[in-house]
Design a protein around this motif. Structure first.
Motif, PDB file in Angstrom:
ATOM      1  N   ALA A   1       3.669   5.442   5.197  1.00  0.00           N
ATOM      2  CA  ALA A   1       3.321   4.644   6.378  1.00  0.00           C
ATOM      3  C   ALA A   1       2.360   5.385   7.301  1.00  0.00           C
ATOM      4  O   ALA A   1       1.392   4.804   7.810  1.00  0.00           O
TER       5      ALA A   1
ATOM      6  N   GLU B   1      -1.533   4.376   8.344  1.00  0.00           N
ATOM      7  CA  GLU B   1      -1.928   4.252   9.742  1.00  0.00           C
ATOM      8  C   GLU B   1      -3.196   5.055  10.013  1.00  0.00           C
ATOM      9  O   GLU B   1      -4.116   4.567  10.667  1.00  0.00           O
TER      10      GLU B   1
ATOM     11  N   ASP C   1       8.085   0.488   7.644  1.00  0.00           N
ATOM     12  CA  ASP C   1       6.753   0.168   8.168  1.00  0.00           C
ATOM     13  C   ASP C   1       6.843  -1.175   8.867  1.00  0.00           C
ATOM     14  O   ASP C   1       6.934  -2.232   8.223  1.00  0.00           O
TER      15      ASP C   1
ATOM     16  N   ASN D   1       4.690  -2.913  10.327  1.00  0.00           N
ATOM     17  CA  ASN D   1       3.592  -3.837  10.029  1.00  0.00           C
ATOM     18  C   ASN D   1       3.974  -4.816   8.934  1.00  0.00           C
ATOM     19  O   ASN D   1       3.672  -6.008   8.998  1.00  0.00           O
TER      20      ASN D   1
END
Length: 413
Positions: A35, A39, A87, A89
């Motif tokens: 993760a 990013e 994560d 997202n």
């Protein structure tokens, strides 16, 4: 995050027993391990989401004898929280899909919803191409998103064009649903279109957090909607039905924040274990033996536990509301779920950023490098929390106590 620490650092597990039993452990641990790198590189998680789809993540709520895993609503939130801890997202990007599954399960006899469920059985995920807002309040900005389907006589199909802002998750979805005016009869219809030529794949989301959710603009240009994929609108709800139909959306986002905070605890353990030097004025030679830092780690753990408990309370209220549908208890249970969602959001939106900032205090100068991307937790929490701000919910909760004021019924409260 190493595989061992991801499973059980400090007695806090990234993966719940439920997710492990479903066979998601390896995927969730892998997502967590990469993760920070995603990013840093601004790499959209197409592969990670594809892995979850193949495992049946999008079909968790379908009955086991109908191609799914047969999970309850509260169990869905538990697994989604595990993914958010890995994560946020990815969990956030699939919110609209899961909401559409819920709507379809409630009306599976209708052809439109039956079509949606068939796509879900095929391990496809569903996005939205609805008009963004039809509100008339100051500040609302209506957009034209496939609001009209034009009949192409030569091709014997419908064509539609439009842009949808804040199209969270659409970059990863296989199909899209919406409501539009059909040109031949000039009547409102529902439609399903599958990803094909004319659906954009660009990412123009500029948020400072949740950067990988694909929350920018979805563009549709002369996309084809087959005539057999155009349906009559859903029948209106009965007058006595509970009017709060969007609590799922808010609780799902709050549940994502609870997942982020769990990840903060896991990262805090690794940060403190990994620090090699303490300040000269500290109370111990090694940071892990420093009483002040041990206390801060304990505070992070305790606050994170309270955040998860508050989220669980709202999830359980939503489960009771679902269980009460069609009974005399439906109205009261649905109202209670909406109020519980507001209570959880007010508390969690306030406390969670504090917990994320304490992680930086715990690591001090050793964790401010962008390599670890630990700042993403605070940024992601604040961006998720910005959906339907808590200030309005605080006021509503006070009004409700004073006068019995009921919550608004629209999707954006």
């Amino acid at each position: 995050m190493t595989e061992t620490s991801a499973l059980q650092p400090g007695g806090i597990a990234l993966v719940s027993p439920l997710s492990a039993a479903l066979g998601f452990s390896e995927a969730i641990i892998g997502i967590a391990a990469t993760a920070a790198q995603r990013e840093r590189e601004q790499r959209l998680p197409h592969e990670e989401i594809a892995t979850l789809k193949a495992l049946g993540f999008g079909a968790l709520r379908l009955p086991a004898d109908d191609g799914g895993r047969g999970l309850s609503l509260s169990e869905l939130f538990a697994v989604a929280r595990d993914v958010a801890a890995a994560d946020s997202n990815i969990a956030h990007a699939l919110r609209n899909h899961f909401w559409q599954v819920e709507a379809a399960l409630k009306q599976r006899a209708l052809p439109f919803h039956a079509h949606v469920l068939d796509l879900v059985r095929q391990r496809k995920t569903i996005g939205l191409s609805f008009v963004e807002s039809d509100a008339t309040a100051a500040g609302a900005r209506p957009s034209r998103v496939l609001s009209r389907l034009e009949w192409d006589e030569r091709k014997q199909v419908y064509l539609g064009s439009g842009d949808k802002v804040y199209a969270t998750g659409n970059l990863y979805n296989d199909a899209f649903i919406g409501v539009a005016v059909e040109s031949r009869a000039n009547t409102t219809v529902q439609y399903v279109l599958e990803r094909a030529e004319g659906v954009s794949d660009e990412d123009d989301w500029l948020g400072f957090g949740q950067r990988l959710t694909g929350s920018g603009t979805a563009r549709f240009r002369d996309v084809v909607v087959k005539v057999e994929h155009v349906y009559a609108p859903d029948p209106p709800k009965a007058p006595e039905a509970a009017p709060w139909g969007f609590t799922f959306h808010q609780i799902y986002l709050t549940n994502c924040i609870a997942g982020i905070v769990r990840r903060v605890v896991l990262d805090a353990v690794e940060v403190l274990r990994g620090r090699k030097r303490n300040f000269y004025h500290g109370g111990a030679a090694h940071p892990a033996d420093e009483p002040a830092l041990q206390a801060l780690l304990g505070r992070i753990r305790a606050y994170a536990a309270s955040i998860e408990a508050s989220a669980d309370r709202a999830v359980q209220a939503l489960q009771r509301a679902l269980d009460s549908e069609g009974t005399n208890e439906e109205y009261a249970a649905t109202l209670a779920a909406t109020l519980a969602a507001s209570e959880a959001k007010v508390v969690i939106d306030d406390i969670a950023p504090q917990v994320a900032s304490w992680l930086i205090d715990l690591g001090s100068g050793s964790v401010v490098s962008s390599v670890g991307a630990l700042d993403r937790h605070w940024r992601n929490i604040k961006v998720i929390a910005s959906h339907n701000p808590r200030l309005y919910k605080e006021r509503l909760l006070g009004q409700n106590l004073l006068t019995g004021q009921l919550p608004p019924t629209g999707a954006f409260f």
